[in-house]
Design a protein around this motif. Structure first.
Motif, PDB file in Angstrom:
ATOM      1  N   ILE A 129      -1.283  22.250  73.447  1.00 28.79           N
ATOM      2  CA  ILE A 129      -0.200  22.718  74.487  1.00 28.79           C
ATOM      3  C   ILE A 129      -0.679  24.161  74.848  1.00 28.79           C
ATOM      4  N   GLU A 130      -0.706  24.337  76.187  1.00 27.94           N
ATOM      5  CA  GLU A 130      -1.065  25.785  76.554  1.00 27.94           C
ATOM      6  C   GLU A 130       0.352  26.150  77.268  1.00 27.94           C
ATOM      7  N   ALA A 131       1.250  27.051  76.552  1.00 33.82           N
ATOM      8  CA  ALA A 131       2.378  27.586  77.202  1.00 33.82           C
ATOM      9  C   ALA A 131       1.954  28.701  78.519  1.00 33.82           C
ATOM     10  N   THR A 132       2.815  28.787  79.372  1.00 34.12           N
ATOM     11  CA  THR A 132       2.784  29.744  80.559  1.00 34.12           C
ATOM     12  C   THR A 132       4.045  30.239  80.756  1.00 34.12           C
ATOM     13  N   ASP A 133       4.156  31.399  81.435  1.00 37.37           N
ATOM     14  CA  ASP A 133       5.452  32.091  81.475  1.00 37.37           C
ATOM     15  C   ASP A 133       6.075  31.551  82.975  1.00 37.37           C
ATOM     16  N   GLN A 134       5.478  30.940  83.467  1.00 40.10           N
ATOM     17  CA  GLN A 134       5.689  30.182  84.849  1.00 40.10           C
ATOM     18  C   GLN A 134       6.754  29.323  84.729  1.00 40.10           C
ATOM     19  N   LEU A 135       7.755  29.202  85.553  1.00 42.61           N
ATOM     20  CA  LEU A 135       9.035  28.277  85.786  1.00 42.61           C
ATOM     21  C   LEU A 135       8.420  27.070  86.378  1.00 42.61           C
ATOM     22  N   TRP A 136       8.900  25.832  86.045  1.00 42.59           N
ATOM     23  CA  TRP A 136       8.359  24.589  86.685  1.00 42.59           C
ATOM     24  C   TRP A 136       9.513  24.276  87.790  1.00 42.59           C
ATOM     25  N   ALA A 137      10.586  25.089  87.993  1.00 42.87           N
ATOM     26  CA  ALA A 137      11.556  24.365  88.735  1.00 42.87           C
ATOM     27  C   ALA A 137      11.861  25.838  89.785  1.00 42.87           C
ATOM     28  N   ARG A 138      12.024  25.486  91.024  1.00 41.62           N
ATOM     29  CA  ARG A 138      12.681  26.461  92.086  1.00 41.62           C
ATOM     30  C   ARG A 138      13.994  26.731  91.962  1.00 41.62           C
TER      31      ARG A 138
END
Length: 85
Positions: A75-84
Motif C-alpha cells: 500500500i502506498e498512501a498519498t495525501d491527495q483526496l480521491w473525491a472532489r
C-alpha cells in the motif's frame, strides 16, 4: 502487487444518458494484510490468468473471482483526496 508495474482490478461499467460512461470497482472484504489496516474492504484483484474469465465468462464465473486477495500487497498512501469537494 509487489514486483509488478501494473495489475487489474475487477470492475463493471455501463453507459448512462445522464453521466456518459459510468464505472465502479468491485470490492470485497480486506485480507489479513496491509490492506486491512487501511480499510475493511479492498478492490477485487485479478490474476492475469483470470482476465478472460472476468471479461468473457458467465456472470457466475465472474462472481466466483470476487474473493479477498490471498497474495502479498503493498500500500502506498498519498495525501491527495480521491473525491472532489
Amino acid at each position: 502487487m509487489p514486483g509488478t508495474e501494473t495489475f487489474a482490478t475487477a470492475g463493471v461499467w455501463r453507459k448512462s444518458e445522464e453521466f456518459g460512461t459510468c464505472f465502479s470497482m468491485v470490492m470485497t472484504e480486506s485480507t489479513e494484510s496491509e490492506a486491512e489496516g487501511v480499510h475493511s474492504r479492498m478492490p477485487v484483484l485479478l490474476n492475469p490468468a483470470d482476465y478472460t474469465s472476468w471479461v468473457s465468462g458467465s456472470p457466475e464465473e465472474a462472481k466466483a473471482l470476487c474473493n479477498p486477495w490471498s497474495g502479498a500487497v503493498t500500500i502506498e498512501a498519498t495525501d491527495q483526496l480521491w473525491a472532489r469537494c
